[in-house]
Every structure is written in C-alpha cells, then in structure tokens.
Motif scaffolding. Sequence first.
Motif, mmCIF file in Angstrom:
data_model
loop_
_atom_site.group_PDB
_atom_site.id
_atom_site.type_symbol
_atom_site.label_atom_id
_atom_site.label_comp_id
_atom_site.label_asym_id
_atom_site.label_seq_id
_atom_site.Cartn_x
_atom_site.Cartn_y
_atom_site.Cartn_z
ATOM 1 N N GLU A 202 55.117 38.828 47.787
ATOM 2 C CA GLU A 202 53.941 39.636 47.435
ATOM 3 C C GLU A 202 53.757 39.709 45.915
ATOM 4 N N LYS A 203 54.878 39.901 45.205
ATOM 5 C CA LYS A 203 54.803 40.101 43.749
ATOM 6 C C LYS A 203 55.569 39.016 43.004
ATOM 7 N N PRO A 204 55.203 38.678 41.777
ATOM 8 C CA PRO A 204 54.100 39.302 41.027
ATOM 9 C C PRO A 204 52.734 38.840 41.529
ATOM 10 N N HIS A 205 51.781 39.750 41.544
ATOM 11 C CA HIS A 205 50.445 39.418 42.027
ATOM 12 C C HIS A 205 49.811 38.303 41.197
ATOM 13 N N SER A 206 50.207 38.231 39.919
ATOM 14 C CA SER A 206 49.579 37.267 38.994
ATOM 15 C C SER A 206 49.944 35.811 39.304
ATOM 16 N N GLN A 207 50.915 35.580 40.213
ATOM 17 C CA GLN A 207 51.310 34.196 40.503
ATOM 18 C C GLN A 207 50.274 33.465 41.357
ATOM 19 N N TYR A 208 49.294 34.185 41.927
ATOM 20 C CA TYR A 208 48.326 33.570 42.840
ATOM 21 C C TYR A 208 46.927 33.528 42.225
ATOM 22 N N HIS B 15 44.214 33.439 43.940
ATOM 23 C CA HIS B 15 43.326 34.277 44.760
ATOM 24 C C HIS B 15 43.260 35.714 44.226
ATOM 25 N N ASN B 16 44.325 36.139 43.541
ATOM 26 C CA ASN B 16 44.407 37.533 43.095
ATOM 27 C C ASN B 16 43.640 37.775 41.793
ATOM 28 N N GLY B 17 42.314 37.725 41.911
ATOM 29 C CA GLY B 17 41.475 38.091 40.785
ATOM 30 C C GLY B 17 41.103 39.553 40.935
#
Length: 138
Positions: free
Chosen positions: A73-79, A81-83
């Motif tokens: 799930e984390k870090p969110h910044s690795q994806y 899609h997570n804008g």
Amino acid sequence: MKHYRKELWFQTQRRREYINITPEVQALITESGIQEGLCLVNAMHITASVFINDDERGLHQDFEVWLEKLAPEKPHSQYRHNGYEDNADAHLKRQIMGREVVVAITAGQLDLGPWEQIFYGEYDGMRRKRVLVKLFGE
Ligand code: ZN
C-alpha cells in the motif's frame, strides 16, 4: 428459464477485509426458487474482489502478507495511479484476486467443493460498495 438479480452491499471497518458471503448467496438462490442453473457473483468495484477459497483465518493473514509483498500500500508515491487517489495498491490486489466466480446450482444449493467458500475481498474499504449476484436456471 428463470433469471434473478440482486445486489449485496458492504461497508467494511478496515481498508482491507475478507467477508464470507456464502450464506447470503445461498439465501438468494433459495429466494429465487432456481433448482438447476448457474450463479454468477461479481464485485462491482475495481478495488474489490470476489473469489473462492478456504474460510481459515491463517490463510486470510497469508493473503494479506502475500498481497502486501506484491503490491504494498505504501509509500503511495510509488504508483503513477496515485495522483488524486491513494488506492493503486487496491486496484492491483483486486487484479490478482479476481473479479468474479461462477458456481453451479444443483438441487437448489451452491454446488461447492468440501472447503470452498465464496468471499468478498475488500482492498479499499470504509465506504459502501456492492456485489452483483445473477442467477439463471430453472
Ligand atoms: Zn483508483
């Protein structure tokens, strides 16, 4: 041929959760009066799954560990899609665990193997989401 459609709604307390929905699905088959046919059960959201497996707590913890290795799930910044969202991991977990199951209906019952149970798998919960149950038969 009879047909029948119903939605099951869920709101989990945690982000990720597994719910055994076999009794609810069987109750809909009974309500439909269908004796011989097919039962489709699918998640209507792209961050949730419907799958068949064992109703065993240890296995569900193993799913959690395994899925977190594959798509943490984390870090969110690795994806990418997570804008505006933070649920890329949930989309990936759903992809692995599957969208739907199809089960035979025999003599008015889910025709499952000895340890098979139908689960709703939630990967981005704490909001209202639904599962479609569609039955065909006679
Ligand atoms: Zn998303």
